[in-house]
Motif scaffolding. Structure first.
Motif, short mmCIF file in Angstrom:
data_model
loop_
_atom_site.label_atom_id
_atom_site.label_comp_id
_atom_site.label_asym_id
_atom_site.label_seq_id
_atom_site.Cartn_x
_atom_site.Cartn_y
_atom_site.Cartn_z
N LEU A 154 39.83 38.64 45.91
CA LEU A 154 39.62 39.16 44.50
C LEU A 154 38.16 39.21 44.23
O LEU A 154 37.68 40.19 43.48
CB LEU A 154 40.42 38.28 43.71
N VAL A 155 37.47 38.22 44.66
CA VAL A 155 36.05 38.48 44.34
C VAL A 155 35.12 39.69 44.87
O VAL A 155 34.46 40.37 44.33
CB VAL A 155 35.35 37.29 44.97
N VAL A 156 35.55 39.93 46.37
CA VAL A 156 35.08 41.15 47.00
C VAL A 156 35.55 42.40 46.38
O VAL A 156 34.95 43.30 46.40
CB VAL A 156 35.32 40.80 48.51
N LEU A 160 36.23 39.39 37.91
CA LEU A 160 35.73 38.38 37.42
C LEU A 160 36.42 37.02 37.44
O LEU A 160 37.79 37.22 37.79
CB LEU A 160 35.55 38.64 35.95
N ASN A 161 35.81 35.95 37.39
CA ASN A 161 36.51 34.74 37.70
C ASN A 161 37.80 34.56 36.59
O ASN A 161 38.81 34.18 37.05
CB ASN A 161 35.44 33.53 37.33
N LYS A 162 37.35 35.22 35.33
CA LYS A 162 38.68 34.95 34.44
C LYS A 162 39.63 35.75 34.92
O LYS A 162 41.04 35.19 34.70
CB LYS A 162 38.31 35.26 33.07
N GLN A 163 39.46 37.05 35.44
CA GLN A 163 40.67 37.80 36.02
C GLN A 163 41.52 36.98 37.16
O GLN A 163 42.60 37.29 37.26
CB GLN A 163 40.15 39.07 36.33
N MET A 186 31.18 30.70 54.22
CA MET A 186 30.95 31.91 54.84
C MET A 186 29.33 32.18 55.17
O MET A 186 28.78 32.93 55.69
CB MET A 186 31.35 33.10 53.82
N GLY A 187 28.53 31.25 54.70
CA GLY A 187 27.16 31.04 55.13
C GLY A 187 26.27 32.19 54.28
O GLY A 187 25.30 32.59 54.89
N VAL A 188 26.83 32.64 53.02
CA VAL A 188 26.08 33.54 52.14
C VAL A 188 25.52 32.79 50.67
O VAL A 188 26.04 32.08 50.34
CB VAL A 188 26.78 34.74 52.10
N ARG A 189 24.55 33.60 50.11
CA ARG A 189 23.94 33.16 49.17
C ARG A 189 24.44 33.92 48.00
O ARG A 189 24.25 33.52 46.87
CB ARG A 189 22.64 32.97 49.13
N THR A 190 24.74 35.05 48.03
CA THR A 190 25.01 36.44 47.27
C THR A 190 26.22 36.98 47.09
O THR A 190 26.64 36.94 48.42
CB THR A 190 23.61 37.25 46.84
N LEU A 191 26.53 37.48 46.14
CA LEU A 191 27.96 38.23 46.21
C LEU A 191 27.85 39.56 47.25
O LEU A 191 28.65 39.88 48.04
CB LEU A 191 28.30 38.82 44.88
N ALA A 192 26.52 40.08 47.08
CA ALA A 192 26.19 41.20 48.03
C ALA A 192 26.52 40.82 49.28
O ALA A 192 27.00 41.60 50.29
CB ALA A 192 24.85 41.82 47.63
N GLU A 193 25.76 39.72 49.81
CA GLU A 193 26.08 39.13 51.29
C GLU A 193 27.63 38.87 51.64
O GLU A 193 27.96 39.25 52.84
CB GLU A 193 25.25 37.98 51.46
N LEU A 194 28.22 38.35 50.58
CA LEU A 194 29.63 38.27 50.80
C LEU A 194 30.30 39.36 51.19
O LEU A 194 31.21 39.63 52.17
CB LEU A 194 30.37 37.37 49.79
#
Length: 202
Positions: A154-156, A160-163, A186-194
């Motif tokens: 859902l994040v990908v 949003l967190n609320k949704q 997953m070893g990632v720091r940002t949403l874009a990396e995920l």
């Protein structure tokens, strides 16, 4: 798992051509393995082969083009360079459209062949690096719990967190905790990396 060294696999029914290619390539420090037929190469072939394939278009029994098609169905990613006579150029162009790496016309200059081989080996290295990265991402993904996977999906998808909380019927705090664990595992720091990591496996 250690990678096998890069080898140049020469498949040609002409013994003189195999000998001259071996002499040229070994003289440049390459590992070389020769086969006098497509069938013999298929017997020796395995998925962990690294390097490139220098393949004669015209051979008795199974042609170079037929071998290329067969390798394609086997999921082989070994870069293929076709060696072709003048009349076979249209066939070789067709093979390029079906994923071959390059082709060279006989008679050729040694340096022309060597430059094509260098390019094919670079491509092989890129393919191997991509495979290693994909396998690392797969392993990380396997460590996620079922709920963490649901949150990650859902994040990908841009929710949003609320949704996400509403959709999974859990609290915002729980979503945040799952989200943090997903990023860590997953070893990632940002949403874009995920997003990028997940997309490489789709």
């Amino acid at each position: 798992m250690s990678e096998l060294p890069q080898t140049i696999f020469v498949v040609d029914d002409d013994e003189a051509m195999r000998d001259s290619m071996t002499w040229l390539l070994e003289g440049e420090g390459y590992r070389v393995a020769c086969f006098d037929s497509a069938e013999n190469f298929l017997v020796a072939r395995h998925d962990k082969m690294r390097g490139c394939l220098v393949l004669d278009v015209r051979m008795p029994e199974m042609s170079g083009l037929e071998l290329h098609e067969k390798l394609d169905t086997l999921g082989s990613e070994l870069p293929v360079i076709f060696v072709t006579g003048h009349g076979d150029v249209p066939m070789a162009v067709g093979a390029l459209q079906r994923g071959a790496c390059d082709f060279i016309e006989k008679p050729f200059h040694n340096e022309d062949l060597l430059s094509r081989i260098r390019r094919a080996l670079e491509l092989d290295s890129e393919i191997a690096a991509r495979r290693q990265r994909d396998s690392a991402i797969s392993l990380r993904m396997e460590q996620l719990t079922q709920r963490e996977r649901e949150v990650m999906t859902l994040v990908v998808a841009g929710k949003l967190n609320k949704q996400i909380a509403d959709e999974l019927d859990i609290s915002m705090k729980t979503v945040e905790a799952h989200r943090a664990r997903v990023m860590e595992k997953m070893g990632v720091r940002t949403l874009a990396e995920l997003v990028k990591a997940v997309m490489t496996l789709n």
